[in-house]
Scaffold this active site. Structure first.
Site, PDB file in Angstrom:
ATOM      1  N   ARG A  60       0.840  -1.190   0.000  1.00 46.60           N
ATOM      2  CA  ARG A  60       0.000   0.000   0.000  1.00 46.60           C
ATOM      3  C   ARG A  60       0.885   1.253   0.000  1.00 46.60           C
ATOM      4  NH1 ARG A  60      -3.468  -2.808  -1.398  1.00 46.60           N
ATOM      5  NH2 ARG A  60      -5.567  -3.130  -0.529  1.00 46.60           N
TER       6      ARG A  60
ATOM      7  N   HIS B 230      -0.319   0.079  -9.921  1.00 48.30           N
ATOM      8  CA  HIS B 230      -1.048  -0.824  -9.010  1.00 48.30           C
ATOM      9  C   HIS B 230      -1.480  -2.104  -9.735  1.00 48.30           C
ATOM     10  CE1 HIS B 230      -3.459  -0.686  -5.013  1.00 48.30           C
ATOM     11  NE2 HIS B 230      -3.219  -1.942  -5.354  1.00 48.30           N
TER      12      HIS B 230
END
Length: 310
Positions: A225, A273
């Site tokens: 993250r 991502h």
């Protein structure tokens, strides 16, 4: 049985609705916001769901997340205290994260970047042979993702270790645990891979203090993250020569804003991502099986411990 699919990021939500309908023909499956929304959903399948989810669906029996990280769900307004949150258990993500890590590890340790530059200059010049003992890998996180990444690196004979809060053992690699073990873990690590869940305890763990404890000329890979990384500390460590490079797949703000200093920094490699995507067929089979089990009153795995935040 009524199921709603809700996501503000998924580019093709209808494909997920169709796949869930195929896997659960006995259920009514609908897309969030369609004309059949009536607040009667038993289960929700979500990824970055709308903030009014719980206000409009008050009868939910469980919430299924299309990923392993649930930090965003825990921040949703009106989250019922007793509602089970079910994280995705792999769904094809772990092997992709291992591939991502190996790509960047091999590119650095085998000098493939330098060979690319030599090719551009028409230069034929073999570089030094690899010394694997100089490329010690340390994986933060010993869950399904971290363990798969660590074992993939170890399979190529890179000295590999994992660290987790609990000190969970991963077969084939060295394991460290707790605050007491973190310093020793970092001291033996040159390639630091972050696969931790984002919690209050892990936010900002990729910071100057952590970078200072790594072996010299270190590489940082973040596949977890964006909130794990203190961006200013990364740039400072690169400028000071404490780090040689970073590979970043996740960011505090996504998409990464235009003009962000990471874009133009040749020491930082950016991907949008994609290190570990949830594969639709595997994910839907897993979720469908768990929904049926819950409907029968059976226990399932993957329920989030809210105190631990994963």
């Amino acid at each position: 049985m009524d199921i709603v699919f809700a996501s503000e990021l998924e580019p093709d939500p209808q494909a997920w609705v169709a796949a869930l309908r195929d896997a659960l023909p006995e259920a009514r499956v609908r897309l969030w916001g369609d004309e059949h929304s009536d607040g009667q959903a038993d289960f929700a399948v979500v990824w970055a769901p709308p903030i009014d989810l719980f206000a409009r669906e008050p009868r939910l029996r469980a919430l299924f997340n299309l990923g392993a990280g649930v930090d965003a769900l825990l921040r949703l307004p009106g989250l019922p205290p007793g509602l089970p949150l079910v994280r995705l258990e792999d769904g094809g993500m772990a092997v992709q994260m291992a591939e991502y890590t190996l790509y960047h590890l091999l590119r650095e340790s085998r000098d493939f970047g330098r060979y690319e530059r030599q090719q551009a200059g028409g230069l034929w010049q073999p570089l030094d042979d690899i010394d694997r003992d100089a490329w010690t890998v340390g994986v933060l996180g010993a869950g399904a993702m971290g363990a798969r990444v660590a074992q993939a690196c170890a399979a190529l004979e890179y000295p590999t270790a994992v660290w987790s809060r609990s000190g969970r053992a991963v077969p084939g690699v060295e394991s460290f645990g707790g605050e007491a073990g973190l310093a020793a873990f970092l001291a033996r690590t040159r390639v630091l891979v972050n696969a931790l869940p984002l919690t209050d305890a892990t936010r900002g763990i990729l910071c100057g203090r952590t970078f200072d404890q790594l072996r010299p000329d270190a590489l940082v890979i973040n596949i977890a993250r964006g909130g794990h990384l203190v961006e200013a500390d990364l740039l400072a460590a690169l400028d000071d020569g404490r780090l040689r490079a970073a590979a970043l797949d996740v960011f505090e703000r996504e998409p990464l804003p235009p003009g962000h200093p990471f874009w133009a920094d040749p020491r930082i490699r950016i991907t949008p991502h994609i290190a570990g995507a949830s594969l639709m067929d595997r994910t839907v089979r897993q979720i469908a099986g768990k929904i049926r089990a819950l409907d029968r009153g059976e226990a399932i795995s993957g329920i989030v411990d809210r105190d631990r935040q994963y």
